[in-house]
Design a protein around this motif. Sequence first.
Motif, PDB file in Angstrom:
ATOM      1  N   LYS A 557       0.715  -1.303  -0.144  1.00 35.61           N
ATOM      2  CA  LYS A 557      -0.169  -0.123  -0.015  1.00 35.61           C
ATOM      3  C   LYS A 557       0.823   1.362  -0.057  1.00 35.61           C
ATOM      4  N   ALA A 561      -2.066   5.465   3.137  1.00 36.65           N
ATOM      5  CA  ALA A 561      -3.232   4.946   2.572  1.00 36.65           C
ATOM      6  C   ALA A 561      -4.191   4.532   3.969  1.00 36.65           C
ATOM      7  N   ASP A 562      -3.447   3.847   4.993  1.00 34.11           N
ATOM      8  CA  ASP A 562      -4.105   3.732   6.130  1.00 34.11           C
ATOM      9  C   ASP A 562      -4.604   4.703   6.893  1.00 34.11           C
ATOM     10  N   GLU A 565      -7.719   6.181   5.246  1.00 30.79           N
ATOM     11  CA  GLU A 565      -8.837   5.733   5.613  1.00 30.79           C
ATOM     12  C   GLU A 565      -9.361   5.734   6.849  1.00 30.79           C
ATOM     13  N   THR A 951      -6.733   3.070  -3.250  1.00 32.17           N
ATOM     14  CA  THR A 951      -6.683   2.066  -2.258  1.00 32.17           C
ATOM     15  C   THR A 951      -8.042   2.057  -1.553  1.00 32.17           C
TER      16      THR A 951
END
Length: 990
Positions: A557, A561-562, A565, A951
């Motif tokens: 990733k 990205a995390d 989110e 993503t």
Amino acid sequence: MTAIERTAYPRFKSLPNLKELAELYTPTESELAFARVQTASKEGRFRLLISLKAFQRLGYFPDAASIPTALIEHLRKLLNLNSSVDAIAPLRSLRRYERAIRTFLKVKIFDAGARQHIAIAIATAATTMDRNADLINVAIEELVKESYELPAFSTLDRLAGNVRSITNHRLFQQVASKLTPAEQTFLDELLLSQPVEGQVTLNLLKSPPKSVRLSHIIQLQSKFDKLMSFGNAQRLLAGIAKSKIQSFAAQAKALDISDFRDIKTNKRNALLVCLLYRAQVKTRDYLVDLFLKRMRKIHYLARQRLVELREQHLKQTEVMLGVLAEILEVSVDHPDEQTFGNQVQALLQSHGGSAELLERCQAITTYNSDNYLPLIRHFFGRYRPLLFELVRSLELQSTSQDQSLPVALAFVLKHEQRRSKYLPSDDLDLSFISERWRRLVVEQRGEEQVLSRVHLEVCIFTYLAAELKTGDISVAGSEQYADFREQLLSWEECEHDLASYGIQSGLPVTAESFVAALKQQLTEVAQTVDQICQDGSQITINEVGAPVLKRLVAEVKPSGADELEAKIWERLPERSVLDILCNVEYWLNWTRHFGLASGSEAKIDQPTERYILAVFGYGCNLGPYQTARHTRGLINGQMLSRINRLHIQTSQIEAAIRELINAYNLLPLPKCWGTGKRAAADGSKFQIHENSLMSEYHIRYGGYGGIAYHHVSDTYIALFTHFITCGVWEAVYILDGLLKNSSDIQPDTLHADTQGQSLPVFALSYLLGIKLMPRIRNWQDYTFFRPSPEAVYKYIDPLFTDVVDWKLIQTHWQDLIRVTLSIQAGKLMPSTILRRLGSNSRKNRLYQTFQALGQVVRTLFLLQYISDRALRQEITACTNIVEGYHNFLDWLFFGKQGVLTDHDPEEQEKRLKYLDLVASAVIFQNTVDISAAVRSLVEDGHKIDRELLSTLSPYLTRHLKRYGDYVVDLTTIPEPLDLAVSLPIEIVQE
């Protein structure tokens, strides 16, 4: 009156956006020049241009109140007029403007000639269409084509209604005139409230089939016999279009006995005859389904019994092996022949003697092979009378010149009542049976050759089941098992479309050039891949000559990205599924596709609210009565059930889904997830009761159920769903979903797992212009085909083990094209032909030709697959999307513990369409909410690019509510869609 929303009659959007105003309502230079000629004042030009742009958009002159204020203000701004200038022209000037606009646009006024013209067009269409909305659309299309001004909607509605009524009345009278007194009595008795025992009823016509149990087969056979006591209803419907019959039958199926009593006699009779005819057709299909399932079950039980017998005889096997070991030990000591013989005889005697040991050996030999055929007779006997009756009730026909099986079947039926062990051979042609069957069926008694009666019956019924599946035997009056050749275009019809097919597909349109081009392509691809693979970065050949494909490394990733989110989760509003359906209804008005089959406006209070509740209740599998319990008394379960039956048909749900897909395709965020040119197909198991026809035990998933086979775009939205049995090879339906998908998202590349491919599927997808690229496990087990025996490769040569049969492809090229063009013309679906090509047919040269072409196409794909790591990653990513969709559906389908409780196959598929509609609405709302969250984050200074957005997924459920009171709230107005989904321009344009 027909609901105007269900037609193509043009209307203004309530709030045209800036882009639409610029593209649709900005006058051109020629239009401005026209306005200057017609009126000297700037105010007059303003009013004329309002009428001109409104007419161009609608095809008729609307009343002033319906013209959007945004359009008026747009033109006012372009002409630099202040707000005091009135936009409405005086009546006298307005009429002059309208005449000038018609002349300028070369449009004819709607007059008596136009009325007569479209009346003829509607009358022609009414012979195949039955909904007023469809007939109005035909009239609109004809008027636009002939450059006529559109009349008021009410005019078209009355005209279409009158013509439809006249056409239907003629058809009803046509059916009624053919009825005999006995047939009229039969139809009248269908509607008796308290029928005599054994009498055919309306509920019997509608009753769904059940499982393959003996009692259920008996019930279905009894139903068919009762239906056929009327005679073949097709005779009464000669000359009526198939689509019309199906429409009348669907109307009849939705009605109760009380509803029929309010219908005039001729119409009532015609609807009942259509329903009866469709019941006869479908019951034939169901009988064949049950016959195939029962024969498959009989074979399965015989195989299982063979395994049990092996286990039971395992001890005897050990004893016999022990005897053999003792004999071998004696032989090792090298005694002389006489001593050896004496010792062996003593050993044999100690174990019961030669005769007893021989008998044991023969028994063990029987059960230690894989030949279970001798055991089938034990499971056949119980079903024998019923299977004979079932086969006798069907009109079976060979679809080839080979009549050996039909003759053998007639022989078996002739001797049904015989109880002797053997039958005379009568020179019966059994050349089609295998050697294993022959050893069981044919016996030599002295000089006479006889047939083992029971084994012969089982053998013939087994081959009958196989040929029904391959299409070598068809069933007259069936739909699923009809002779598919009758649906194909003639070659003369195909020749007319060959040129356009060649342009569209990019394929040569002669047999010689088709084969030459394909051979050259295979030659070039193989040589290219041989060069690519020499560096060993993609594939290696080990020391024993086996190919080894390099393992894919999971994609990492992108950084952030995390975190993105997590920040989006924080900003997502909490919503209930029902609120989401209301929001999407406000934006798209998807419930306009629902309503009575006639297309008339719904005669129920608050139709929109009730349609939403019905979709929610059925889509989430709560059912009508459980849903009603949570609505605070707003509606009862009986009303929801009636709405499902009368107001919402499967085709209408598909139209609503298409509405959502098209709107979703216009959102900017899904463009970050995929192009829409790829889709993946895969099945997920849904549990249904064991006594349903669709229910089969699924080996991979365990338990009884059916398969929902989904086609999901790489943008995460589902395009189409089929409901199929667990025993069906999924590849049969892999192309149907793309062809039945009529949305704006039209993929040309299709991914699947190993279940989603076979050689005929590769061949047919190639001919239809679809790139089939499945994820294949154990690809090394597949054969690679050389373009010629002389073709040799430096590195990948060990992969190739056979040569393409180009002559077979060229010889039967016309057959391939006939099938392809027939599918494109809508004569048959790919599944119809793939069911026939799903298993080897000894008679079917078409199967062998599709196999040969599929060998070439699959070899081309496998070569690309092993040499392109990026392709393998794309396939994996796209198939992961459809697997994510399955989990998403499981969360939404929360009622009744996820069990489909209805036994009707048509209703089961309808429930899954409801589920897809709910899922599409939630995906749409999630995408809107994610877009709003992204916009908010950017405004707060966060750096977000397309790579990070790629993503994300709209399969979000953590913020959703499934439980509580179910109240439809249409008073809360969501943010306008064009504002809600906007993204920063720097992200959109990356």
